[in-house]
Scaffold this motif. Structure first.
Motif, PDB file in Angstrom:
ATOM      1  N   ARG A  96       0.826  -1.218   0.000  1.00  0.00           N
ATOM      2  CA  ARG A  96       0.000   0.000   0.000  1.00  0.00           C
ATOM      3  C   ARG A  96       0.854   1.258   0.000  1.00  0.00           C
ATOM      4  O   ARG A  96       1.952   1.262   0.572  1.00  0.00           O
ATOM      5  CB  ARG A  96      -0.889   0.015   1.242  1.00  0.00           C
ATOM      6  N   PRO A  97       0.332   2.339  -0.591  1.00  0.00           N
ATOM      7  CA  PRO A  97       1.039   3.612  -0.492  1.00  0.00           C
ATOM      8  C   PRO A  97       1.252   3.946   0.979  1.00  0.00           C
ATOM      9  O   PRO A  97       0.318   3.853   1.784  1.00  0.00           O
ATOM     10  CB  PRO A  97       0.076   4.607  -1.150  1.00  0.00           C
ATOM     11  N   GLY A  98       2.462   4.290   1.336  1.00  0.00           N
ATOM     12  CA  GLY A  98       2.781   4.540   2.741  1.00  0.00           C
ATOM     13  C   GLY A  98       3.686   3.469   3.315  1.00  0.00           C
ATOM     14  O   GLY A  98       4.355   3.694   4.310  1.00  0.00           O
ATOM     15  N   VAL A  99       3.692   2.287   2.668  1.00  0.00           N
ATOM     16  CA  VAL A  99       4.645   1.249   3.084  1.00  0.00           C
ATOM     17  C   VAL A  99       5.934   1.506   2.309  1.00  0.00           C
ATOM     18  O   VAL A  99       5.934   1.506   1.084  1.00  0.00           O
ATOM     19  CB  VAL A  99       4.107  -0.160   2.803  1.00  0.00           C
ATOM     20  N   MET A 100       7.001   1.778   3.033  1.00  0.00           N
ATOM     21  CA  MET A 100       8.239   2.223   2.379  1.00  0.00           C
ATOM     22  C   MET A 100       9.435   1.509   2.986  1.00  0.00           C
ATOM     23  O   MET A 100       9.350   0.894   4.037  1.00  0.00           O
ATOM     24  CB  MET A 100       8.428   3.730   2.581  1.00  0.00           C
ATOM     25  N   LEU A 101      10.555   1.647   2.298  1.00  0.00           N
ATOM     26  CA  LEU A 101      11.805   1.162   2.867  1.00  0.00           C
ATOM     27  C   LEU A 101      12.209   2.091   4.012  1.00  0.00           C
ATOM     28  O   LEU A 101      12.080   3.316   3.917  1.00  0.00           O
ATOM     29  CB  LEU A 101      12.901   1.141   1.805  1.00  0.00           C
ATOM     30  N   ALA A 102      12.712   1.504   5.088  1.00  0.00           N
ATOM     31  CA  ALA A 102      13.013   2.303   6.278  1.00  0.00           C
ATOM     32  C   ALA A 102      14.117   3.316   6.008  1.00  0.00           C
ATOM     33  O   ALA A 102      14.072   4.456   6.486  1.00  0.00           O
ATOM     34  CB  ALA A 102      13.406   1.375   7.423  1.00  0.00           C
ATOM     35  N   GLY A 103      15.119   2.895   5.251  1.00  0.00           N
ATOM     36  CA  GLY A 103      16.214   3.813   4.934  1.00  0.00           C
ATOM     37  C   GLY A 103      15.730   4.985   4.102  1.00  0.00           C
ATOM     38  O   GLY A 103      16.231   6.111   4.222  1.00  0.00           O
ATOM     39  N   ALA A 104      14.753   4.729   3.240  1.00  0.00           N
ATOM     40  CA  ALA A 104      14.213   5.806   2.407  1.00  0.00           C
ATOM     41  C   ALA A 104      13.459   6.812   3.270  1.00  0.00           C
ATOM     42  O   ALA A 104      13.535   8.023   3.056  1.00  0.00           O
ATOM     43  CB  ALA A 104      13.292   5.219   1.335  1.00  0.00           C
ATOM     44  N   VAL A 105      12.738   6.310   4.256  1.00  0.00           N
ATOM     45  CA  VAL A 105      12.018   7.210   5.161  1.00  0.00           C
ATOM     46  C   VAL A 105      13.019   8.149   5.848  1.00  0.00           C
ATOM     47  O   VAL A 105      12.808   9.366   5.942  1.00  0.00           O
ATOM     48  CB  VAL A 105      11.199   6.406   6.189  1.00  0.00           C
ATOM     49  N   ARG A 106      14.142   7.587   6.279  1.00  0.00           N
ATOM     50  CA  ARG A 106      15.191   8.435   6.877  1.00  0.00           C
ATOM     51  C   ARG A 106      15.706   9.456   5.877  1.00  0.00           C
ATOM     52  O   ARG A 106      15.965  10.602   6.210  1.00  0.00           O
ATOM     53  CB  ARG A 106      16.379   7.571   7.321  1.00  0.00           C
ATOM     54  N   THR A 107      15.886   8.997   4.646  1.00  0.00           N
ATOM     55  CA  THR A 107      16.381   9.922   3.622  1.00  0.00           C
ATOM     56  C   THR A 107      15.442  11.111   3.469  1.00  0.00           C
ATOM     57  O   THR A 107      15.882  12.263   3.424  1.00  0.00           O
ATOM     58  CB  THR A 107      16.510   9.197   2.266  1.00  0.00           C
ATOM     59  N   TYR A 108      14.158  10.839   3.392  1.00  0.00           N
ATOM     60  CA  TYR A 108      13.216  11.948   3.178  1.00  0.00           C
ATOM     61  C   TYR A 108      13.243  12.908   4.362  1.00  0.00           C
ATOM     62  O   TYR A 108      13.191  14.123   4.196  1.00  0.00           O
ATOM     63  CB  TYR A 108      11.807  11.424   2.896  1.00  0.00           C
TER      64      TYR A 108
END
Lengths: 94, 416, 1004
Positions: free
Chosen positions: C324-336
């Protein structure tokens, strides 16, 4: 690929034209040998997976024919010589 | 297991738990009537037709890796029967007819899609040559039309008609040509052969032939020796290596043919297009990728990977032909090892060793030949007589002076 | 370099000067920090909506800042898709960028630099992105499992081609090409270096510093526009500095070194033979328009060594509805959050199987983002929880939220509300380039990942995370030491300085690939909609080898090339079969690392510049005369010279033929190959390369020569003139000029190395003109100095060196292709233009005409001369009626194999002429011959028509062609069968010489 031309140093493959197995130097004598010898000479190949001695022509360069020793599995080139010298080594004269 | 609409429905309703493997995974027996060496498209179709058409079911297919790992899974998926010469055209037309019935025959959908092939014409001599070829195709019962420039433009308005270095003057058009989902061909034949009793043995590499008194009695493999009354080799790309184990030198060189696929795009190219003034051919897959290719890399290789110059050459051809693809991205490139023969045509023949048969030398033509190659090879192996449409594919044709040289390039494999 | 890096200090300063969110800002999810320039606002359009972002943003980070979650649809099921990653591994956030001809499909929002006026739309939906009609496919998913195509659509037979396949085809693809020519240009370039460093993360930067200081010629390439790799995404400290600041400072230092070339926005896409790497540099993709500059440059990098410091890619975990939209890679969340100052959610949950995932929770919490929970599948994990809600030993089995995540469900049934889930499944080293020469990675249990094997491309070294060195200090050290070793290897003393310092945190992982308790579909390949059920189906159907799995399910075949998915699929297959991952197999990678535009590969070679033009010496003059030109190979040749009042090309060509045959015509024949052959053994050499005898050719004479290939088939023909005992000039056909020269050099160097003979191609050195027709002698007499042109003094097949126009050097040959009294005269190419003007002037009194290739062709067909359509590589000397020319008294190239039995059959094809029985009929080349009354099939094929022309002299169409036993069938009527033109008519077999069969004219 890069071919280390014995006279001109490393040159990009794009300058060369490929012909094939070095055995194409060993043309039979048409006054001595028959169709079968010419057939084998022109058509049959070892086509090895591994070291291959082969003819390249420096068409966009000095027009030397070269004998390149290249591995057909890795493309590693271990020797490059002028084909004229190789031909003489293989007994060709005039 | 028969595939049917009912089966699909039933399985969907019950969680898709009842499917059975498309083929078994047997251990090799110690002896077979016939061993087919090579589990590619041709080897599997040979086994299939041996079982189905010639009643030979005590058959094993030996594959050194996984089935379909050779060129049947590494090509540009094109089928066509637009050959010129008498030695080739009836054979490829037989293949085309077999493609047209493949799905029903195999009960397996290989997604044969007959969207046609355009061979573009850029000058008068080329038109003359294509007219000759088109007429030869018609003489063999195939379909062929000669199109003028405007007809090509109507079909493919996106081609460069205005600014081309080599202006498009027309095309040879074969409507029945098209594409097939390549992997599925191997799978469909494997499933069909297996269901008729053929043993398909993967991870079993042939390391030698057992030859006594001029007769082949079986093979040595990485999974032990296996005896056989007949051994049919079918390993294009590695033909020289395998046949060297039987002491044979072949009129073949190994080269790599690269192929390319772009990212998926909404449909934009109708059929198959070949660009004669460049080195480029293209079609669009059912997933939307542009599938394209060009010439082989010029040098002998077994490395199964290509060089950059050919990549650039092919893309130059693509951009010259249809400059709209500049912003489409090349997603994957791969190389398949192909047998390049001395005249650009294949071999389906006996050898000088009794009981040892050879099928190879397919050059660019292997995939589209898969059904007919298997059928004709099965015919030869089962009956010891060549099938009429493949009768010219003899190993001694160079000695006799009867090459089948479509391009007129002579004994220089990389020019075919 | 300083222009493209902003230090954290600068950013913070600018940030504090401008409030994070003005009242009118669209950026609801923009938070503080990061490397975006808030002082400037960029406006862009997403699906028609006006949004804002800042320099330093990617399209993805700007969308996140604007709270956009739904950005696309998956390929098969048209499931809603959001941004998944922050880099080139992105499977979901593919957009259509720009408009009109510049429209660019399938572009990863995560790698697009935001620019003012950017225009992007979503793709692969029917109707709006929010209400995609094709989403019905998702309901059919029980039917659409892996391999379903192959099992169905077969009934009834005709429906596949007519109904099913077109329907499937219509829904193919993701984005759309504009259909218009790509408006941009692309360049190719070549670079040479001692060391190519691929990836400018911590290891790459440390290596570049060391190599640069050691004096190596270094190229440092990175696909990102901001160098530093994960240093920009994390909160590391290096050399007592904030990690990103250290990166910026290092990049600045590298930029000041003359021996270092720093290349941001440059993807090294492939490793090729002998240290050659392909790289794509994006020059204008971050700008609103290219303004005529090259959009991209495709570099070929020639390196002595290469160091792969490409880092690692995070992977996900398969659990129910993990797409689902909102499920992301954890490292990417940190990047953003860390790099872009944009948070993907307001309430973020973390699901991890390793320590690294915890960084996301801590970093976000530190920036004020609410953390719903950390779900660590391990019972273990960090003990210090910083007040976070931690669920140890728990797994996620399901999620909710159709167009954006709303909540997650754990295996204990607990439901946790969250609008973003950061999934940390571990990191896979970016081994891609190590596989480009068929190298196979090897498995390492401690990091649960494949690392480069021993079979690297020659000259390549791998360091840092790409080599499985997963912690910062170790990676820095690894890069530094690798560069030092390479420098020593290349004979350089190491430079000053030690490895940059950092402290390492523990990196522990307990692999979890998929949550078995989950009953819902769990995605592995998000773009192609491959779920764990498909892997199971693949296994059930017998497709268990990794390559079978990929091909059967399409796993990893999407535009992201399976960067985050392949390993998951492999792991699930391993689990099903009860084997380990390395036992199950490895997947290797092929070029390109990320997709490369076809236009970049093509470079400038398109349109008229696809291939160069060769122009004849008289081209300018011919263009002044209004000639129509035709392409023959690379050459442009005059095809005909239309005159006012002529209604079509036939009028012009007929006139040129008539005038030439009745008076005199001139044709530029420079394109024929010319080879200068000199040496004591030149005659002997020619005797061996031509099928007919050449040894006794007299000085001052020309002879027609037929050349065979070694396989005995006819290859080329032309005339060779003997200018002296040791000097010959050979001509070849236009088409074979290069090839014949190549073959002669082969014979000279490889077959007979001690013959005294030397060759040089002079095709471009001499301008040559055919002067043909009864008045050719009279015309040339006015031009040529001091040569007696009388038939007695200069007969047919004579040649001489001479001068023209009072001293210009020239060569004169009395040869004839047209069958008329004719000459060819050659002058050094620089006089070619003057020569054609001089000849035309001299010919005025004879009404001289220039003639083009059409008239040339007509006259040679009338005369029965074979050309390319006849000598096409498939024909023998015997077929051409020249069997007698092949001398049996000597050994020449091809003579022996021309004796092969099948090439000497009595019933073989022979070249003959044809007239239409109905004289008004126009013949066509390519028609096949059939005996009258025979059925039209291949078994009854009698040959084919090779060349045709309208003969103005005879007043009807004439042809040449090959006919079985044609020499014995003069006068016979056969059927010319030409179904591709809808024609079928009768022709009479005649001799190939349609005019002047005795050759009186050319001897006149």
């Amino acid at each position: 690929m890069i071919i280390n031309h014995p006279l001109l140093g490393p040159r990009d493959m794009a300058e060369f034209v490929y012909k094939g197995d070095v055995c194409l130097i060993d043309r039979p004598d048409g006054m001595q040998e028959g169709i079968e010898a010419f057939h084998d000479y022109l058509h049959l190949r070892d086509n090895p997976a591994g070291e291959h001695r082969e003819l390249w022509y420096h068409e966009q360069g000095d027009r030397s024919w070269l004998v390149v020793t290249r591995n057909t599995l890795t493309h590693e080139i271990t020797d490059v010589a002028l084909a004229r010298d190789v031909a003489r080594e293989r007994g060709r004269t005039r | 297991m028969h595939y049917s609409a009912f089966r699909i429905f039933k399985e969907a309703m019950t969680g898709n738990r009842g499917w059975k493997p498309a083929w078994r995974d047997p251990d090799p027996k110690s002896e077979y009537d016939i061993i087919v060496v090579g589990g590619g498209g041709h080897g599997l179709s040979t086994a299939y037709y041996l079982a189905k058409e010639f009643g030979q079911t005590n058959v094993a297919v030996l594959e050194k890796g996984w089935i379909g790992s050779g060129n049947v899974g590494r090509n540009t998926t094109i089928i066509r029967s637009n050959y010129l010469l008498e030695g080739n055209q009836p054979f490829y037309e037989l293949s085309m007819k077999m493609w047209e019935n493949l799905e029903q025959d195999l009960n397996y959908n290989a997604m044969v899609s007959q969207r046609g092939i355009l061979n573009l014409i850029h000058n008068d001599p080329q038109r003359d040559a294509y007219a000759r070829r088109g007429n030869a195709m018609r003489l063999s019962g195939a379909d062929a039309e000669l199109l003028d420039r405007e007809a090509v433009r109507r079909m493919c308005p996106f081609l460069d008609f205005e600014n081309a270095r080599f202006p498009i003057q027309g095309a040879l058009w074969q409507p029945r040509a098209g594409t097939v989902r390549h992997d599925a061909v191997a799978w469909g034949y494997a499933r069909g052969a297996d269901s008729r009793g053929v043993d398909i043995i993967q991870n079993c590499e042939v390391t030698g032939f057992r030859i006594e008194n001029g007769r082949c009695l079986g093979v040595e493999t990485t999974r032990g020796a296996i005896r056989a009354k007949k051994v049919a080799v079918c390993v294009a790309g590695s033909s020289s290596r395998v046949m060297a184990q039987a002491g044979m030198r072949l009129p073949i060189e190994s080269h790599v043919l690269q192929a390319f696929v772009s990212e998926g795009l909404k449909p934009i190219i109708p059929g198959v297009i070949t660009f004669g003034a460049g080195h480029f051919y293209v079609s669009q897959s059912d997933k939307g990728g542009l599938v394209f290719g060009g010439d082989i890399d010029a040098y002998n290789t077994y490395a199964q990977r290509g060089g950059l110059p050919v990549v650039e050459d092919v893309c130059e051809g693509g951009m010259a032909l249809m400059p709209m693809i500049g912003r489409a991205r090349l997603l994957r490139m791969w190389g398949g090892l192909i047998d390049m023969s001395m005249d650009g045509s294949p071999f389906i023949d006996r050898t000088d060793i009794d009981g040892l048969y050879f099928n190879g030398g397919w050059c660019y033509g292997g995939f589209k030949a898969t059904p007919a190659s298997g059928y004709c090879y099965a015919h030869l192996v089962a009956t010891d007589r060549p099938h009429p449409t493949a009768a010219a594919y003899r190993l001694d044709r160079f000695l006799r002076g009867a090459p089948i040289d479509e391009k007129g390039q002579g004994a220089q494999p990389n020019l075919h | 370099m300083s222009e493209q890096v902003m230090t954290r200090d600068q950013v913070t300063r600018e940030h504090s000067a401008a409030p994070a969110q003005t009242a009118r800002s669209t950026q609801a999810n923009r938070i503080s920090g990061g490397f975006v320039d808030r002082a400037r606002t960029l406006r862009f359009t997403w699906n028609g909506k006006q949004l804002e972002g800042h320099p330093g943003d990617t399209l993805a980070s700007a969308l996140i800042a604007n709270g956009v979650r739904l950005v696309g649809r998956s390929f098969k099921y048209h499931r809603p898709r959001g941004i998944f990653s922050a880099g080139s591994e992105e499977p979901n956030a593919l957009v259509q960028l720009r408009r009109g001809a510049a429209q660019e499909p399938n572009t990863r929002a995560t790698t697009v630099e935001l620019f003012d006026g950017l225009h992007a739309t979503s793709q692969n939906h029917r109707g709006s992105l929010e209400h995609d009609l094709m989403a019905v496919n998702d309901l059919l998913s029980p039917f659409l499992t892996a391999g379903f195509y192959y099992k169905t659509f077969m009934w009834p037979k005709s429906f596949w081609e007519k109904v099913y396949e077109p329907a499937i085809r219509a829904s193919a693809g993701l984005g759309r090409l504009s259909g218009e020519p790509d408006p941009d240009v692309y360049d190719h370039g070549f670079l040479h270096c001692d060391l190519l460093i691929i990836g400018a993360g911590p290891a790459g930067l440390a290596a570049a510093l060391a190599a640069g200081r050691a004096g190596l010629r270094v190229i440092l390439a990175d696909e990102d526009f901001r160098l530093g790799g994960r240093l920009n995404s994390e909160t590391y400290t290096v050399d007592d500095m904030f990690g990103a600041d250290w990166a910026a400072r290092t990049v600045a230092e590298l930029g000041s070194m003359e021996n270092v070339r720093v290349m941001p926005r440059t993807t090294v896409y492939g490793a090729f033979d002998h240290g050659i790497y392909g790289a794509l540099e994006r020059k204008t993709d971050h700008l609103p328009s290219s303004d005529g500059r090259p959009r991209q440059v495709l570099w070929r990098v020639y390196s002595r060594r290469a160091l792969l410091t490409a880092g690692a890619t995070e992977r996900s975990i398969a659990f129910g509805n993990n797409d689902r939209p909102g499920v992301m890679l954890a490292g990417a969340v940190r990047t953003y959050v860390n790099r872009f100052g944009a948070t993907p959610g307001r309430r973020v949950a973390v699901f991890t199987n390793n320590d690294d995932g915890w960084r996301t929770a801590r970093d976000l919490a530190a920036r004020g983002v609410e953390i719903a929970a950390v779900i660590d599948s391990r019972g273990s994990g960090p003990q210090q929880t910083d007040g976070l809600r931690v669920e140890r030993g728990r797994r996620i089995i399901d999620t909710a939220g159709r167009k954006g995540l709303k909540s997650i469900t754990l295996d204990n049934g607990a439901r946790i509300d969250a609008d973003c889930l950061a999934v940390a499944g571990g990191w896979s080293p970016n081994v891609h380039l190590t596989c480009h020469m068929r190298g196979r990675p090897v498995w390492r249990d401690d990091i649960a990942a494949f690392v480069p094997g021993g079979d690297l491309p020659p000259g390549m070294v791998v360091a840092g995370a790409a080599n499985g060195t997963m912690t910062l200090a170790a990676a820095l050290r690894d890069g530094h030491e690798a560069a030092g070793k390479i420098a020593a290897d290349l004979g350089r003393a190491p430079g000053s300085g030690s490895a940059p310092r950092a402290s390492d945190e523990a990196f522990a992982i307990t692999p979890l690939w998929h949550v078995g308790e989950s009953r819902k579909r769990a995605w592995i390949d998000q773009q192609n909609d491959v779920t764990t059920k498909d892997v199971r189906q693949s296994h059930m159907d017998g497709f268990r080898a990794v390559e079978h799995l990929k091909r059967y399910t399409t796993l990893g075949m999407a535009t992201d090339q399976g960067k985050t998915a392949n390993i998951l699929g492999l792991a699930v297959m391993a689990e099903i079969t009860g084997r380990t991952i390395p036992e199950t197999g490895t997947t290797i990678f092929r070029p390109p690392f990320t997709p490369v535009p076809i236009g970049a590969f093509a470079g400038r070679a398109r349109g008229k510049d696809f291939r160069p033009y060769r122009l004849t010496p008289s081209h300018k003059w011919a263009a002044e005369q209004g000639a129509t030109f035709v392409t023959t190979g690379m050459w442009l040749r005059a095809q005909w010279f239309a005159r006012p009042g002529e209604k079509g090309w036939r009028d012009s060509v007929d006139r040129e033929v008539r005038m030439t045959r009745s008076s005199v015509g001139i044709c530029d024949v420079t394109t024929l190959g010319k080879i200068d052959i000199q040496g004591r053994d030149a005659a002997e050499f020619l005797n061996r390369v031509y099928a007919n005898a050449f040894k006794k050719l007299a000085v001052g004479k020309v002879r027609y020569g037929l050349m065979l290939r070694e396989d005995g088939f006819a290859y080329d023909d032309g005339t060779t003139a003997r200018l002296s005992e040791t000097h010959f000039v050979m001509t070849t056909t236009t088409a074979n000029a290069v090839l014949v020269f190549r073959n002669l050099e082969f014979a000279r160097q490889c077959l007979w190395p001690d013959l005294d003979v030397h060759l040089i191609s002079t095709t471009d050195g001499w301008a040559q003109f055919a002067v043909a027709g009864p008045n050719s002698r009279a015309l040339l007499s006015k031009v040529v100095d001091n040569v007696d042109l009388s038939n007695e003094a200069f007969p047919f097949m004579a040649c001489t060196e001479c001068t023209v126009f009072g001293g210009t050097p020239a060569r004169l040959f009395r040869i004839s292709f047209s069958g008329e009294l004719a000459y060819e005269i050659a002058v050094p190419a620089r006089y070619g233009d003057a020569m054609i003007r001089g000849l035309m002037k001299a010919g005025e009194e004879f009404d001289v005409v220039p003639y083009g290739t059409e008239a040339l062709g007509v006259m040679r067909i009338e005369k029965g001369h074979a050309a390319g359509n006849e000598i096409n590589g498939q024909t023998t000397a015997a077929m051409l009626g020249m069997g007698g020319m092949v001398s049996k008294k000597k050994d020449s190239i091809g003579s022996k194999l021309s004796e092969r039995p099948e090439m000497n059959r009595e019933d073989d094809l022979r070249l003959v002429g044809f007239h239409p029985v109905d004289r008004s009929m126009q013949l066509n080349a390519g028609a096949h011959f059939l005996n009258k009354g025979d059925p039209a099939d291949m078994a009854h094929d009698q040959g084919w028509m090779t060349s045709v022309a309208y003969s103005p002299e005879l007043g009807h169409s004439v042809g040449l062609g090959f006919l079985k036993r044609g020499q014995d069938r003069m006068g016979e009527i056969v059927r010319a069968y030409d179904p591709v033109r809808g024609k079928d008519y009768e022709v009479r077999v005649v001799a190939p010489q349609h005019i002047d069969p005795e050759g009186k004219r050319q001897h006149a």
